[in-house]
Structures are given as C-alpha cells and as structure tokens.
Motif scaffolding. Structure first.
Motif, short mmCIF file in Angstrom:
data_model
loop_
_atom_site.label_atom_id
_atom_site.label_comp_id
_atom_site.label_asym_id
_atom_site.label_seq_id
_atom_site.Cartn_x
_atom_site.Cartn_y
_atom_site.Cartn_z
N VAL A 254 0.83 -1.21 0.00
CA VAL A 254 0.00 0.00 0.00
C VAL A 254 0.87 1.26 0.00
CG1 VAL A 254 -1.67 1.29 1.36
CG2 VAL A 254 -1.93 -1.17 1.08
N GLN A 256 3.76 1.74 -1.33
CA GLN A 256 4.33 2.10 -2.63
C GLN A 256 3.29 2.76 -3.53
OE1 GLN A 256 4.07 0.79 -5.87
NE2 GLN A 256 2.96 -1.14 -5.64
N LEU A 257 2.02 2.36 -3.37
CA LEU A 257 0.96 3.02 -4.14
C LEU A 257 0.82 4.47 -3.71
CD1 LEU A 257 -1.69 0.14 -4.09
CD2 LEU A 257 -0.23 0.79 -6.01
N HIS A 258 0.88 4.69 -2.38
CA HIS A 258 0.80 6.06 -1.88
C HIS A 258 1.98 6.89 -2.35
CE1 HIS A 258 -2.60 6.65 0.89
NE2 HIS A 258 -2.62 5.32 0.87
N ALA A 259 3.16 6.28 -2.34
CA ALA A 259 4.35 7.01 -2.76
C ALA A 259 4.21 7.46 -4.21
CB ALA A 259 5.58 6.13 -2.60
N GLN A 260 3.62 6.58 -5.03
CA GLN A 260 3.40 6.95 -6.43
C GLN A 260 2.44 8.11 -6.55
OE1 GLN A 260 2.71 4.21 -9.60
NE2 GLN A 260 3.31 2.49 -8.32
N GLY A 261 1.36 8.04 -5.79
CA GLY A 261 0.37 9.10 -5.83
C GLY A 261 0.98 10.43 -5.40
N ALA A 262 1.95 10.35 -4.48
CA ALA A 262 2.60 11.56 -4.00
C ALA A 262 3.66 12.06 -4.97
CB ALA A 262 3.21 11.30 -2.63
N GLY A 263 3.82 11.36 -6.11
CA GLY A 263 4.70 11.87 -7.14
C GLY A 263 6.13 11.38 -7.07
N PRO A 267 10.37 4.25 -11.37
CA PRO A 267 9.54 3.40 -12.25
C PRO A 267 8.60 2.51 -11.44
CG PRO A 267 11.82 3.38 -12.98
CD PRO A 267 11.79 4.16 -11.70
N SER A 268 7.37 2.39 -11.94
CA SER A 268 6.35 1.69 -11.17
C SER A 268 6.72 0.24 -10.94
CB SER A 268 5.01 1.79 -11.90
OG SER A 268 5.15 1.32 -13.22
#
Lengths: 309, 360, 356
Positions: A254, A256-263, A267-268
């Motif tokens: 979870v 890592q998903l938040h980290a992505q959302g935070a910009g 790479p995913s």
C-alpha cells in the motif's frame, strides 16, 4: 489536521490488503506444522472466493457464504489429503496440481457469476469504542472477517502451544515415526490439519470476493496464495510472526501506491518489487539464528508417512 | 477403508502399468466431465489427446512446448533430490532471457557467428546469477530458499517489464512494450524447416543425458541423493552441505536461464513483457511427475505439453472453455500421482486382518 | 536406421494431416484473447463482439475462440492452429500478438488476419483499434464539473502510449472546463488484479482525489469510489450496477459492428487489408448513459461527445503543452495519428513524472 489522521486511512487499506493473506497463511501454517506441505493454497483460495460469492448472491446471507466458502476450500483440501495421505502421492506435485484444478474448476463453475455486483460486507461497528480518534475506526469498525482473522491468530497460537491436541500436532510434524511409535494418530492429525488449512484458505478467498472487492472474476486471487505460502516460511512457523509478516507485506504494497500518488519519480515496476524485496530482507535479518528456526520448523515437512514402513 | 500395503520392493509391472491405469481413470473422469458439459466424450477425448499429434505441426509444437519444461525440470529434479527447494525457476528463466536477449539487442546489427554462443553463455550465467542469490542467502544467512527464490521470481518478472517498457523499448516501435527483433545471428536455428523446433530441443536432450550421468555415475550425484535421503548420514560422511546447495541452485538456475534464452531466441525472437506462461512453476510438476529421474522428466514434460496443446485444440474444435483444460489437467495429474504409489504399495480395500481381529 | 524411422513418422504425420485438413469447407472466424472471457474487461468485450457475429450472420459462419493465451511463445502456435484448422478470418486481440500474427499471416496467405492495437500490416493482415481517448476526453469534461478538490485519481496499468494517451485526453478534457484540475497517477503494474486496483484507488482518494478513473480491467476501483462516496467511471463495459451512486458514465469498447462488417466482407469476398482506428463516429467507442450528475453537466457531456463525433472538436487540438512547458501542438493544430500512437509524454497538469 495532524499526521495521525492521514495515517488512519492508510492503515485501513493495509488491513484489507493483509487479511486474505493472513487467513490463508495461518491455515497453511497449521497444515505445515503437522508435516504436510500443501502448495495448493491459491487453488483453495480461489474456489473459496467463488463459493462464498455464489452462495451470498443466491441466498443473501453473507454468513452462509463465508461458511460455504470455507467448506469449499476444505473440500479441495480433502482431495489433497486423500491423495497425499491415503494414496501417498507426492505432496509438492499434488499441491501444484490442486492449484491448477481449483483455478479451472472455479472458472468453469463461476461463468454465471461474472459481472454481478454485491453489497460489501457490513462493518461491525462497536459503539462508543469506534468513535475513539484514530484507534476507533481501526480497531472497532471492521467487518467480521477482519476480527475473525485476528482471533484466529490467537486461537492458533493458543492451540499450538497450550493444548494437548496442539502438542500432538507438533509432535506429528517433527517426527511421524516417533509419533506413530508412541501411539499418536498421525494420519488423522494430518487430515485434520490439512482440512483446517483448506477452511482458512477458503475464508481468505471469501474475504476477497465478499469484502475486499465484492465481485467474482476469474483468477481474482491473482497470486495471493503464493504470497501466503511464502509468508509461512517467513514466519518460521510462528503465528505471531506470521501476523507481522502479512501486515508487513500489505503495508509495503500500500505504501508504494501512496508514494506513487505523492509523485515519487521511480519506475512503477521498481515500486512493485518493494514488497518482495522487503520480505526477503526481513527474512534474512531474522533467519540468522539457525538453532531457533530448526526448533520451529516441522522436521518431517513434505515427507510421506506410511505406518507399516 | 482403503489401505496401502508395502510391497517390499519396486514392482516392475506396476512401474509401467500405473501410468496406464492413470490414463484409464482420466478417461473415465473426462467422459463424465464432457458428458456433463454436453459434449460427446469420445470426440472430446480424441480432440484432447490424439488430435494434437495427428500432423507434423502438432508434433513439432509438442517438442517446442516440452523443451523449456524438460530443461528446467531436469535441473529442479537434481536439486529436489538434495532437498534444495528452488521454486524460483520462473525468475531464473526470466533473467537468463534478459542476459542473453540483452546481448542480441545490443548487437542488433551483428552477423557474427559468435553472437549466438555468447547469448547462450549469457543466458546460462543470467540464470545462475539469479539462483546464486538464494544460494548465498541460504548458506550465509540461513534464509529459506523457498521464500527467497519465489520472491525473486516476482522481482525478475517486474524487472523484465521495466526494461521492455522503458530503456530497452524498440526505438522504431511507437513506444510499445517490446524490444527490437533479434538479428538472424542471434536466433536459434530451426531444426526442421517449416516448424518451430529449434536447437533448444537438442539442448534438452543433451541435458537429459547429462543429468542421467550425473545422478547415476558422478560422485556429486551420489552425494545429492544421500543428502536428500539421509541428511545425518551425509553429515557423518563429511559431505559439505553448503557445496551441494550451491551446486543444486547454480545447476537448476543455469538450466532455467538456458530455457529462458531458448524461448526468446528460439520461439519469440525479441523480449516482451511475458516470455513464459509459467514454465518455471509447471516444471516443478514435471520434475515430480517424472519421479525426479531424467528420463521420467523427459516423458512427463511431453505429457504436460500435450495437455496444453490438447486444451487449445479442444477450445477450437469443440468450444470447451479454457477452464476445462485446467480442470482436466489437474485431474490427470491427480491420477498420475496417485497411481504412481502403486509401484511401491499394494492397494487393499477393506479392513486388514489385524483390524478384524480387533487389534488396532 | 534412426533417420528411416523419422522419415516414416514424418510421412505418416503428413498423410494424417492432409486427411484432417480436407474436412474444413465451411466459413470459420477465430478469435484469440489474452485474458479469460470472465475478466469482465478487455477480453470479455471482444467476446461480446464475437457473439454479435454469430447473431448477425447465423449459419453463414462458425466462430471459435481461445482464451487466456499468454503473449509469448504460445501465441504463435495458437494462431497457427486456428489458421490451419480452416479458419478464414482470425482476430488477434492483444498488442502482444502482433509479431506472431505477422509470422503466421506470412505462412497462410489465403487466411485473413486482423490484429487489434498494433501497427504492422500486410496484404492479409489488417489492424484495428478504438480511439478510446475520445471517451476519456468526455469523461474529463464531466470530471471537471463534478470535482470539488480539483484532483483526479487515475489507476494505470503500464505506462504504454495507449494509457498515456488516455490520461492526457482526460486532462485536456478536464482543463477545457477548469484549468485548475490536476491528475495523480498510480501504476499498478498489472492489467488485472482487483485487489491491487482497489488499493490504488483507495490510496488516490486518501491523497485528495474525489474522482477515480482507471485503465485496468476490473470494476474494483469503481467499487471503491462507490464505497468511499466519490465519483468514478466504468471501464470497457457499463458498470453502473457495480456503482449505482458513483458511476458517472463508462467508456465502452464496442467491437460488435466492426466484427460483423469484417466477417461479412470476408464472406462476400470484399475483405481488404486496412488500418482502422475508429472512434465515436464509427461506433467503436461509446459512452454509457450519463448518470449521477446534474442535467447541465450531462447536457455538456452530450454536446462534447456530439462535437467529437461530428469532427468539430478533436481532443488533441492545440495549443497543447507538455509537462516541461514545451509546445507540442500550436493553437489550431491537431496532433497527428503517428504522434498519438507513440505518445510517451504527459501534458501539462499531470502530476509526477512519466516512468521512461
């Protein structure tokens, strides 16, 4: 607004992500403790997911759905137990075949349930307590399966360490020959432990199709059975550590998903690797005490037992 | 009550009879399933088991499909004998494909004769590198290789996905997730023209033969078997357990890497996000179904490959859903595994004499 | 000796293969799907199209399909199997089937092939795809009217041009109404994992998104939107029953008429290799009814859709700036199809960097 308020929803997501893993892994832990290695967790989970969904949509009763989901998992476990314990078939191969079988069977039987919507499982709100800030919604406003998953961690811990039946189960797992020699029912114990593993995997599947994502779609377990198997190894066969492992895995997923959302500009795919890498890292850190692990590992894991050998 | 009675020695008759029995049981099961689905069971079973083999294309595809299964299965079966549980062959296959395929992409305009041998070596090394991680973690830190090798599989597949979606994309491919096509010099030659049977099939046969030599003749083969059967005796005899762990993992990893390279260079011709439909996991079944014996692995690899081809054939010809393939495959495996036991045990139905006498 | 046996086996195999091949005289249309038809997403919609052929053409054709074919070594075998078992027209419905389709098409010059979403063609290999970005633009317009936080959460599968194009179109649609809108993207590295898709949607909502949209296959993100009281869009199918209070509309993949027309062309002997990239106008992309919104918004959405259908409006009409502020299309210019096909940059307003 403080940081804690932000953390609450994250933890809620972690709970849903971890609960199916916890159920399936806890069942497998008991199975393995008795010396049986059932690699068919994925198959039992997915059949549990379908059965629970089908019964719930047909009868409207989620409780009945959960029960049937668990029983469906146990049904597959029974096939496994018959083949490996009575017919002495190889456990590793039979378990893998069970996954293929379970995924196929659920897909075939589930054709009519694709695309049907279901109201998610009701949250069991515990009055007063659930309005405590932060902790309230986390601890006292979950659905029944989440509470059950926690209860099962304690129950399994208590069973394995404080009951005579648990002692027998562990003895059978350490050495079936010695256990048999002193008159313990090796085969019966293993049958029951395997069935328990199936029940729990079925419940894990039921959580997926009733609460996590209330729907049925082919292969919706998406590899969670495999993660559950790895978590049992991670836990070194201890329920408390299993709880920690399941939540660690869920948390990193979870996060890592938040980290992505935070910009976060990583790479995913690299982000998606994190839960796996973290699990390996933590396993390495906790595995160094060889003796301690040897004490917990069921020594006759995966080995066939025949009384007249 | 069903009971098994130990025969005391292998039954040679049952060794050959038990697979036949399994097939008969599968046919009965299949008849029932297909009848329930409203298909003519005879036609269905013919489509499943015979039709894929009725032409050269089918036979050649069987060999193509079995190649990676056998390559990986041999390596795994040698490790499994020593109780080294490498279940991450899928990842080792992937890294092997990346190492070997990377060479082909880097030298994409090469026509050198050395490219292909280089790729093969790189593929094997790639698989070994990925298997070396669980070996290191097991021997240095005592971390269980079941977990580490499985987790590393996911990592490897994501890494491949990253490469083909990112830096290794085909520059002329509209940013789609695939690399350039390999040059001809980087493609495994086909053995029978008009088919896809490639040099990888020869590798598989060589590996079967070498595996058989290792297990029956070489000292390390004996050590592996002893460790698997009696770890205490092995320690007593002074075998170096760590050495065997390294050997098993590097061998199975290298072979998985070779399988990966064969797939990308022999059948696909480029790197794409999915290069294996789960060969690394299916090969575990192949290894056990083949009783961890190289010749057995060869046969079971062919049987499993046939079930995939048969499943596709059944979808095309009689319109059974893909799910039936899984169901049917699972059942066939159940029967094969269960009947296998009859080589060592006799089946007794009903209570034994001792029980009738009232003594448990 | 060995050689002789091999030859005999090969000869026997050939004899058998010709006898089997001789049966096929009827017209057959084959499909291969990358997922199970039970995924309720991409592959499911293609199968709906296959059924449309059966309905429209009845006895004139037989259809068959193979589902869950992994992109990779299996694809070529399956396509060849369809071609050699008497199928006259074969649809390969995933990008990863491109090179295998091309290879088999070379071997079977008389069989007609259609590959979805690719760019390689030949005399007997057509390509086709949908301009789904048109639907995403309309969705963006609706989102701009419905959001309060001005943050849209986008659950992405993999950063490929098809998905990036959708994100950009959505943003351009949204910014045509409200220039303050931004998009947060979370990639889940899978096309299909309901649980993970749901987790991504939750993460986006927790970070302030009050509109959820997705480019993955399951209805899970939409369910999360329903559960958390925000809005969302259906993917591939009308999923209103999964989210009766949350779904604003859905972008529907509609292959039915295309498949029927191509099968008919094959029967009539008028089939020609072509490249079709169809949008609203061709009926390949359609929108589910506009729901859960005030009438002025649904009116605006319908007008936008009509403008795109008539060609008055193009979603990628300039001025378009990318994230770095570089002008990608001058005012009045429209991005050409080649640029759209390989799009690998975000327009201004998408948060985060596109993984390269």
């Amino acid at each position: 607004m403080n940081g804690l308020d932000q953390l609450t929803p994250i933890i809620l997501t972690v709970i849903t992500a971890s609960t199916p893993l916890l159920f399936a892994a806890l069942g497998e832990l008991v199975t393995e403790k008795s010396g049986v290695l059932n690699l068919g967790v994925e198959g039992m989970m997915v059949i549990g997911a379908l059965a629970a969904f089908a019964v719930t949509t047909q009868t409207g009763s989620a409780v009945l759905g959960m029960a049937v989901g668990a029983l469906a998992g146990a049904g597959l476990a029974l096939i496994f137990a018959f083949l490996t314990l009575t017919m002495l078939a190889n456990q590793v191969a039979t378990g893998l075949a069970l996954t293929i079988f379970g995924v196929g069977l659920s897909a075939l039987a589930g054709t009519g349930f694709v695309g049907i919507a279901l109201t998610p499982l009701q949250k069991l709100d515990i009055p007063v307590l659930s309005s405590i800030p932060v902790l309230g919604p986390l601890l006292f406003n979950q659905d029944v399966l989440v509470y059950l998953s926690f209860a099962m961690v304690f129950a399994v811990y208590w069973f394995l360490n404080a009951t005579r039946a648990g002692l027998i189960l562990r003895a059978v797992g350490v050495s079936h020959a010695s256990a048999h020699a002193i008159g313990l029912p090796v085969k019966l114990t293993r049958y029951l432990a395997t069935l328990f593993g199936g029940l729990m995997a079925g419940l894990g599947g039921a959580y997926l199709s009733l609460s996590y994502t209330p729907m049925w779609a082919e292969n919706m377990t998406a590899g969670r059975g495999w993660i559950a198997l790895a978590l049992v190894v991670f836990s070194t066969w201890r329920p408390g550590r299993l709880l920690a492992g399941a939540y660690l895995f869920g948390f990193i997923t979870v996060l890592q998903l938040h980290a992505q959302g935070a910009g976060f500009a990583v790479p995913s795919q690299v982000m998606s690797m994190l839960p796996y890498l973290a699990t390996i890292l933590v396993l390495v850190l906790i595995s160094r005490d060889k003796i301690k692990i040897m004490q917990n590992a069921p020594a006759s894991l995966g080995k066939p037992f025949h009384s007249a050998k | 009550m069903i009971r098994l009675e130990h025969r005391g020695q292998h039954s040679q008759t049952m060794l050959y009879l038990s697979p036949l029995l399994a097939v008969v049981l599968t046919l009965i099961f299949g008849t029932i399933v297909f009848a329930i689905l409203g298909k003519d069971p005879l036609v269905a079973l013919y489509t499943f088991f015979v039709m894929p083999l009725t032409n050269l294309h089918g036979v050649s595809e069987l060999l193509v499909k079995a190649t990676p299964l056998v390559l990986i299965g041999i390596g795994l079966s040698i490790g499994f004998r020593a109780n080294v549980w490498n279940i991450g062959a899928e990842g080792q296959l992937t890294i092997g494909a990346i190492f070997g395929g990377g060479l082909a992409i880097y030298f994409h305009d090469s026509d050198s004769l050395f490219l292909l041998p280089g790729m093969i070596v790189a593929g094997i090394i790639g698989g070994m590198v990925w298997a070396a991680i669980p070996a290191l973690l097991r021997t240095r830190f005592n971390a269980n290789e079941i977990l580490t090798s499985l987790m590393l599989s996911y990592v490897a597949v994501l890494f491949l996905s990253y490469l083909v979606h990112g830096p290794w994309r085909d520059p002329g491919g509209y940013n789609f997730p695939e690399t350039r096509l390999f040059p001809d010099a980087g493609t495994l030659p086909t053995l029978i023209s008009g088919t896809r049977v490639h040099l990888g099939g020869v590798f598989a046969l060589l590996v079967v033969f070498s595996g058989w030599i290792i297990l029956s003749k070489a000292v390390i083969g004996l050590q592996l078997r002893v460790v698997g059967l009696a770890p205490a005796a092995a320690r007593f005899a002074g075998y170096n357990e760590n050495k065997l762990i390294w050997f098993s993992l590097l061998l199975s990893g290298g072979l998985a890497g070779l399988a990966g390279l064969s797939e990308v260079s022999g059948t696909i011709g480029q790197l794409i996000p999915t290069i294996s439909p789960g060969y690394g996991f299916t090969a575990i079944i192949v290894a056990f179904l083949g009783r961890l014996h190289p010749v057995g692995v060869l046969l079971s690899g062919l049987v499993l490959a046939l079930t995939y081809l048969g499943g596709e054939m059944a979808q095309i010809e009689i319109g059974t859903p893909a799910a039936v393939t899984g169901l049917f495959q699972g059942a066939l495996l159940f029967f094969l595994l269960a009947c296998d036991v009859l080589t060592n045990y006799r089946l007794r139905i009903g209570a034994t004499r001792a029980e009738r006498g009232g003594v448990a | 000796m060995f050689r002789k046996i091999t030859l005999a086996v090969v000869a026997a195999a050939f004899a058998l293969s010709t006898s089997v091949g001789a049966i096929a005289e009827e017209n057959k249309v084959g499909f291969i799907y990358v997922g199970p038809i039970g995924d309720h997403g991409w592959s499911y919609r293609h199968d709906v199209g296959r059924l449309a052929i059966e309905k429209a053409l009845g006895d004139r054709v037989k259809t068959s399909f193979i589902e869950s074919v992994k992109e990779g070594p299996d694809a070529e075998r399956v396509i060849q199997q369809l071609a050699s078992s008497g199928h006259n027209l074969i649809f390969t419905t995933s990008f990863g089937f491109m090179n295998p389709t091309l290879k088999v098409a070379k071997r079977f010059p008389k069989v007609k092939f259609e590959h979805a979403t690719g760019y390689k063609r030949s005399d007997n290999l057509s390509t086709y795809s949908g301009r789904f970005y048109e639907g995403r633009y309309v969705a963006g317009v609706i989102a701009a009217k419905m959001t309060k936080s001005n943050v849209v959460g986008y659950v992405g599968s993999f950063p490929i041009p098809e998905v990036v194009r959708g994100i950009n179109a959505f943003l351009l649609g949204a910014r045509s109404i409200n220039p303050k809108i931004t998009i947060k993207v979370v990639w889940v590295s899978t096309w299909y994992d309901p649980g993970k898709e749901a987790d991504a949607a939750k993460a986006l909502i927790d970070q302030g998104a009050d509109i959820i949209t997705q480019h993955t296959d399951s209805p899970a993100p939409l369910q999360v939107a329903e559960n958390r009281g925000v809005y969302g869009f259906g993917q591939a199918s009308d999923n209103l029953h999964f989210a009766p209070k949350a779904q604003l509309t859905a972008i529907i993949d509609n292959w039915d008429s295309y498949y029927v027309s191509r099968a008919r062309a094959m029967l009539d002997g008028t089939w020609k290799s072509q490249d079709v990239w169809g949008g609203f106008k061709d009926g390949m992309v359609s929108m589910a009814p506009f729901t859960n919104m005030p009438s002025d918004v649904s009116k605006l959405a319908a007008e936008t859709q009509a403008a795109i259908t008539s060609g008055k409006l193009h979603p990628f009409q300039g001025p378009i700036k990318d994230q770095e502020g570089k002008v990608r299309a001058e005012a009045g210019k429209v991005l050409d199809d080649g640029t759209l096909l390989g799009m690998n940059w975000y327009v201004e307003g998408v948060e985060g960097k596109l993984p390269q």
